[in-house]
Design a protein around this motif. Structure first.
Motif, PDB file in Angstrom:
ATOM      1  N   THR A 205       6.299  -4.933  -2.465  1.00  0.00           N
ATOM      2  CA  THR A 205       5.209  -5.804  -2.026  1.00  0.00           C
ATOM      3  C   THR A 205       4.850  -5.390  -0.607  1.00  0.00           C
ATOM      4  OG1 THR A 205       4.481  -8.115  -1.773  1.00  0.00           O
ATOM      5  CG2 THR A 205       6.731  -7.601  -1.090  1.00  0.00           C
ATOM      6  N   THR A 206       3.644  -5.729  -0.186  1.00  0.00           N
ATOM      7  CA  THR A 206       3.215  -5.324   1.158  1.00  0.00           C
ATOM      8  C   THR A 206       3.190  -6.548   2.058  1.00  0.00           C
ATOM      9  OG1 THR A 206       1.891  -3.534   0.227  1.00  0.00           O
ATOM     10  CG2 THR A 206       1.406  -4.184   2.495  1.00  0.00           C
ATOM     11  N   HIS A 207       4.134  -6.616   2.969  1.00  0.00           N
ATOM     12  CA  HIS A 207       4.239  -7.802   3.831  1.00  0.00           C
ATOM     13  C   HIS A 207       2.973  -7.953   4.671  1.00  0.00           C
ATOM     14  CE1 HIS A 207       8.483  -6.225   3.320  1.00  0.00           C
ATOM     15  NE2 HIS A 207       8.404  -7.259   2.530  1.00  0.00           N
ATOM     16  N   ASP A 208       2.424  -6.809   5.117  1.00  0.00           N
ATOM     17  CA  ASP A 208       1.219  -6.852   5.968  1.00  0.00           C
ATOM     18  C   ASP A 208      -0.020  -7.307   5.200  1.00  0.00           C
ATOM     19  OD1 ASP A 208       2.221  -3.834   7.734  1.00  0.00           O
ATOM     20  OD2 ASP A 208       2.799  -5.919   8.019  1.00  0.00           O
TER      21      ASP A 208
ATOM     22  N   ASP B 116       6.160   5.105   5.396  1.00  0.00           N
ATOM     23  CA  ASP B 116       6.215   3.900   6.232  1.00  0.00           C
ATOM     24  C   ASP B 116       5.986   2.650   5.387  1.00  0.00           C
ATOM     25  OD1 ASP B 116       4.338   2.396   8.954  1.00  0.00           O
ATOM     26  OD2 ASP B 116       6.497   2.334   8.511  1.00  0.00           O
ATOM     27  N   HIS B 117       6.641   2.631   4.227  1.00  0.00           N
ATOM     28  CA  HIS B 117       6.509   1.500   3.314  1.00  0.00           C
ATOM     29  C   HIS B 117       7.854   1.329   2.630  1.00  0.00           C
ATOM     30  CE1 HIS B 117       4.102  -1.497   1.353  1.00  0.00           C
ATOM     31  NE2 HIS B 117       4.594  -1.158   0.188  1.00  0.00           N
ATOM     32  N   HIS B 118       8.456   0.149   2.742  1.00  0.00           N
ATOM     33  CA  HIS B 118       9.870  -0.011   2.416  1.00  0.00           C
ATOM     34  C   HIS B 118      10.127  -1.009   1.288  1.00  0.00           C
ATOM     35  CE1 HIS B 118       9.469   1.568   6.509  1.00  0.00           C
ATOM     36  NE2 HIS B 118      10.503   2.300   6.171  1.00  0.00           N
TER      37      HIS B 118
ATOM     38  N   ARG C 241      -0.352   0.697  -1.069  1.00  0.00           N
ATOM     39  CA  ARG C 241       0.906   1.286  -0.611  1.00  0.00           C
ATOM     40  C   ARG C 241       2.019   1.100  -1.632  1.00  0.00           C
ATOM     41  NH1 ARG C 241       1.547  -0.513   5.729  1.00  0.00           N
ATOM     42  NH2 ARG C 241      -0.368   0.417   6.528  1.00  0.00           N
TER      43      ARG C 241
HETATM   44  N1  HBI Z   1       7.005  -2.144   4.077  1.00  0.00           N
HETATM   45  N2  HBI Z   1       6.971  -3.252   2.032  1.00  0.00           N
HETATM   46  C1  HBI Z   1       6.470  -3.078   3.291  1.00  0.00           C
HETATM   47  N3  HBI Z   1       5.452  -3.854   3.698  1.00  0.00           N
HETATM   48  C2  HBI Z   1       4.912  -3.699   4.940  1.00  0.00           C
HETATM   49  O1  HBI Z   1       3.980  -4.415   5.286  1.00  0.00           O
HETATM   50  C3  HBI Z   1       5.444  -2.720   5.796  1.00  0.00           C
HETATM   51  C4  HBI Z   1       6.524  -1.957   5.326  1.00  0.00           C
HETATM   52  N4  HBI Z   1       7.082  -1.033   6.110  1.00  0.00           N
HETATM   53  C5  HBI Z   1       6.646  -0.782   7.463  1.00  0.00           C
HETATM   54  C6  HBI Z   1       5.488  -1.558   7.862  1.00  0.00           C
HETATM   55  N5  HBI Z   1       4.943  -2.488   7.061  1.00  0.00           N
HETATM   56  C7  HBI Z   1       4.952  -1.192   9.216  1.00  0.00           C
HETATM   57  O2  HBI Z   1       3.748  -0.488   9.059  1.00  0.00           O
HETATM   58  C8  HBI Z   1       4.630  -2.362  10.095  1.00  0.00           C
HETATM   59  O3  HBI Z   1       3.486  -2.952   9.633  1.00  0.00           O
HETATM   60  C9  HBI Z   1       5.753  -3.325  10.147  1.00  0.00           C
END
Ligand code: HBI
Length: 96
Positions: free
Chosen positions: A74-77, A57-59, A84
């Motif tokens: 990078t981690t958007h959250d 769950d990390h993209h 992650r």
């Molecule tokens: N991927 N790179 C990245 N950063 C995130 O914060 C993120 C993600 N993929 C899914 C995700 N967060 C979900 O857990 C939600 O927080 C959107």
């Protein structure tokens, strides 16, 4: 969902363990460029990374042209680098 950013020490330790990943100028992401024999090999790699990303769950943020794949993690959250990113980068390195 809020995710903690890596400390500078954690970041530096993680980079030392990774293969070929570098810190982006703003310090908020790590980047790596991968080159393959041809487009199909590159796309197959991207498919395997996509499966990893979905399972974690990390993209990635990524770019592909022909046999080259450029990946930014990078981690958007978190608004920057988190564990992650390191976990996914290590898993990507293990694909090669
Ligand atoms: N991927 N790179 C990245 N950063 C995130 O914060 C993120 C993600 N993929 C899914 C995700 N967060 C979900 O857990 C939600 O927080 C959107």
């Amino acid at each position: 969902m809020s995710v903690p950013q890596l400390t500078d020490a954690e970041r530096d330790a993680a980079l030392a363990e990774l293969e070929g990943w570098t810190l982006r100028g703003d310090g908020k992401a790590i980047e790596c460029t991968f080159e393959f024999d041809d487009f199909v090999q590159a796309f197959g790699f991207m498919t395997r990374v996509a499966i990893l990303a979905q399972s974690q769950d990390h993209h990635p943020e990524w770019f592909n042209v022909y046999n080259r794949v450029e990946i930014t993690l990078t981690t958007h959250d978190a608004g920057g680098l988190s564990q992650r990113d390191v976990t996914l980068a290590k898993a990507i390195d293990h694909l090669l």
